[in-house]
Design an enzyme around this catalytic site. Structure first.
Site: not given
Length: 796
Positions: A221-223
């Site tokens: 995932s993106d953060w």
């Protein structure tokens, strides 16, 4: 491999599995002693490998930005850059580099376009494939991002992009498809939604990514992009950052309750174990890194920066004579943009500015002419002394109440305290330094930070107040915090003790303490009108005026889209005045993406430098003096005015951003609109001249004779475009099919061979990829509108 993975998986209980699918830290994947799995640090990586922390004590090589690398149109150069990235990753104990960024330049207003390669899906895909292969050849994982349609920054956490299947397949998914074909071991899922479903749970992760493309790596995932616990049943494999929150205890309860099947967790763990084997973290020894000395790294970055620069106009003033007297002007000459803001930011140990580079090569006088902002710049390190060590820099202390529990010497006036365990423990932080005035006059001294900020000068409190986080994007607040400043009249050599205390440290849910703090100092300046006049006078007295203009970090950065394509401040006015005073005016545009240039026809030369990395000054001197060829060609169209741009909007309506233009973005949209830009896709001049002739086609192999008919060695990019005038489907008027870069000596000819990929003839239908049989027109030349050679290609 699969048998070993199943053996390891069988040793893990549910809590151990859940630990592996969430981060162990801000930039760290979890390990597991039961199976001999080491923790695996990862790092942002589009323009260099920062490592786990933003820390000048562990510097990184600053590479040219994505648009710069794409402007080279050079796959072989990407192979060298990839080796350097892998070497930097190994040096910093990093297993995965979060890059390249392969989103497209849909609108020139996109604030993060400097980080992306191009407006064209094929050029982007070629660069992405070269990057992935090069980095992973050395046992370090690349991570193409952000899957998919994260092509602008406005409301990037929540925007819902609406695009047809054909638009997604032919444009936005294609660079990811090619990255997977190159063997990518990790792909990052974006923040945004597509067609109503957030990307970390979107069906596009299953098909085509893990389905028909056969991606067997890790979807990270993106953060903070994972939205809920139930989403763990879907396509994202690794929830970052850690320690676990949504995918920790709440997910364990969901699995035990049967809401999320444990089989879904097992599949994620299998992918993580397979990834660990590939990077040497599972009872393996990581592959040896390529070897780069500091000088070799600098020379590569210098060469790449020069090869990326695009000369879009030249009346013969360039290259400069070695004895030419130069008035160097513009705010970016001494304070250039080497890189874009946000995840692409690294802290290099060494930089060269245009001022330093040109002074080493030519007789130069300098004055900026204009300033872009009243904001404080970080105080120059050579003017700061750490009162504890007596060495250049600052003293940073972490405090618990009145007690300092950690003290650090820091060699930068702009610090990012992000992911630092000490920051998580501290109730406040304190920075102390002695500032020495190197010139007499009125100085502005201050600090920038979020939280409760107290500024003391010589023991006197001169500012005391609280600055709160505003807006929806914490990255913007980290990189551009509010400032507190006062003025002081100082004599030359006078010293001032500065103390900055920041309390109520800002914590972002899921990210922890997120603090950027700057000790700033602005030296005495002329009045704006006096400075402007001084620049014009300097230009009038010199043989050549070189103006370096550009954008600011507030304009081109992660977290914000642009609202205008105009250069900030009075830069356009300065260029016009200097050009009127000296017809031999060269303008260097230091931006990562297109800007308006209303003066472009009134100056002798225009050179686009992009964000060129740490060797900007040296590379610029090489190009301006002719020691190196300006080897770049435009990877994106540059408009005359923003009002001409056919695809512009980046602002969602009711949370939705419609990609109504379909497959017509970039030069495709310009051709359909029939509007002439300032400079077309693929355009670029060098210091020699060329002839293309004898176009032959055999099957999908194109051959053309390229001759350097000029007087010096040069580089040309041969570009092949397809079109289909009588088509049953809505097609672009013309689209890039293939290209080849060639370097030839003066008078040399080469028979250049280009292969047209099958995909160049295909279009997406509800039944999959299809080819419309019949004749396609093939045009070959040096830009999307400079195509002197033409023939037909018939497909069945």
């Amino acid at each position: 491999m699969d048998e070993r993975i199943e053996q390891w998986l069988a040793k893990l209980d549910l809590p151990a599995k859940l630990r592996l699918i969430s981060g162990a830290g801000m930039f760290r994947m979890a390990g597991e002693p039961a199976v001999g799995l080491a923790e695996m640090p990862v790092s942002d990586g589009p323009s260099g490998v920062r490592g786990e922390n933003w820390d000048e004590r562990d510097p990184s090589v600053s590479l040219p930005s994505g648009t710069a690398l794409a402007a080279t149109w050079d796959r072989d150069l990407l192979d060298e850059i990839g080796a350097l990235i892998a070497a930097e990753a190994r040096r910093k104990d990093v297993y995965a580099v979060l890059g390249p960024t392969v989103n497209l330049h849909r609108s020139p207003l996109g604030g993060r376009h400097f980080e992306c390669f191009s407006e064209d899906p094929m050029l982007t895909a070629e660069m992405a494939e070269a990057y992935v292969r090069a980095v992973q050849r050395h046992g370090v994982s690349a991570c193409p991002k952000h899957y998919v349609a994260n092509d602008s920054e406005t409301d990037r956490f929540t925007v819902d992009v609406r695009a047809t299947d054909r638009t997604l397949r032919e444009l936005y998914l294609y660079p990811f498809e090619r990255s997977v074909r190159a063997g990518a071991w990790m792909v990052m899922a974006a923040y945004n939604s597509v067609d109503g479903v957030t990307m970390t749970e979107n069906p596009l992760l299953d098909e085509p990514l893990k389905g028909s493309w056969g991606f067997d790596g890790v979807v990270v995932s993106d953060w903070t992009a994972v939205r809920n616990t139930d989403g763990a049943a879907r396509g994202t494999d690794l929830c970052m950052p850690g320690p676990p929150t949504l995918w920790g205890e709440p997910l364990e309860q969901a699995v035990r309750a049967g809401t999320v099947p444990e089989s879904a967790i097992d599949e994620k763990v299998r992918r993580i174990l397979r990834f660990a084997m590939r990077v040497g973290a599972l009872d393996e020894t990581p592959q040896p890194a390529p070897s780069f000395t500091d000088d070799q790294a600098r020379q590569l970055v210098r060469r790449a920066a020069a090869d990326a620069m695009v000369l879009v106009r030249n009346d013969g003033v360039l290259p400069l004579r070695p004895d030419a007297t130069v008035a160097l002007l513009g705010p970016s000459a001494a304070e250039p943009r080497l890189m874009g803001g946000g995840s692409a930011t690294v802290i290099p140990a060494h930089t060269t500015t245009p001022l330093a580079g040109l002074r080493a090569a030519l007789p130069v006088t300098y004055t900026p002419g204009v300033w872009l902002s009243d904001a404080l710049s970080p105080a120059p390190l050579e003017l700061l002394t750490d009162p504890e060590t007596g060495t250049p820099g600052l003293c940073l202390r972490y405090l618990d109440g009145e007690t300092a529990f950690e003290t650090q010497h820091r060699a930068a006036a702009n610090l990012v305290l992000f992911g630092d365990p000490a920051a998580e423990r501290a109730s406040s932080v304190e920075l102390r330094a002695r500032l020495r005035a190197d010139v007499a006059g009125e100085w502005r001294i201050g600090a920038g930070a979020l939280g409760h900020v107290r500024l003391e000068l010589d023991g006197e409190t001169v500012a005391d107040g609280r600055a709160a986080f505003e807006g929806a994007d914490p990255v913007a607040a980290l990189l551009d915090p509010p400032q507190h400043a006062v003025t002081r009249t100082l004599a030359e050599g006078q010293e001032v003790d500065i103390r900055v205390t920041v309390a109520d440290l800002a914590a972002i849910p899921g990210l922890g303490v997120f603090l950027g703090v700057t000790v700033g100092a602005t030296s005495p300046r002329r009045s704006p009108d006096e400075e402007f006049a001084a620049a014009v006078d300097a230009a009038r007295e010199a043989e050549v005026a070189v103006l370096v203009v550009g954008t600011t970090e507030r304009i081109e950065s992660e977290g914000v889209d642009r609202t205008t394509l105009r250069l900030p401040g009075r830069q356009d006015e300065l260029v016009a005045a200097v050009a009127a005073a000296n017809p031999r005016t060269v303008v260097v545009v230091n931006s990562g993406a297109p800007v308006e240039m209303p003066w472009r026809d009134d100056v002798a030369a225009v050179l686009l430098s992009w964000f060129p990395g740490q060797e900007f000054g040296a590379a610029l001197a090489d190009v301006l003096t002719g020691a190196a060829e300006p080897g770049g060609r435009l990877p994106t169209t540059w408009p005359k005015t923003m009002s001409d741009v056919p695809v512009l909007n980046t602002t969602p309506e009711d949370g939705v951003l419609e990609y109504e233009e379909g497959v017509h973005i970039g030069y495709r949209a310009w051709l359909r609109a029939g509007v002439e830009p300032a400079y077309p896709f693929g355009h670029g001049l060098g210091y020699t001249t060329w002839e293309l002739r004898n176009l032959d086609v055999s099957g999908r192999t194109v051959t053309v004779t390229v001759t350097n008919i000029g007087e010096r060695t040069g580089k040309q990019v041969v570009q092949a475009y397809l079109s289909r005038e009588q088509s049953a489907i809505d097609r672009p008027l013309r689209w890039l099919a293939a290209f080849a870069a060639v370097t030839l000596e003066a008078g040399e000819s080469s028979r250049v061979e280009i292969t047209l990929p099958q995909r160049a003839f295909e279009h997406w239908t509800q039944d999959g990829w299809a080819v419309e049989p019949g004749a396609f027109t093939l045009q070959v030349g040096t830009s999307v509108i400079a195509l002197p050679l033409e023939t037909e290609v018939v497909v069945s």
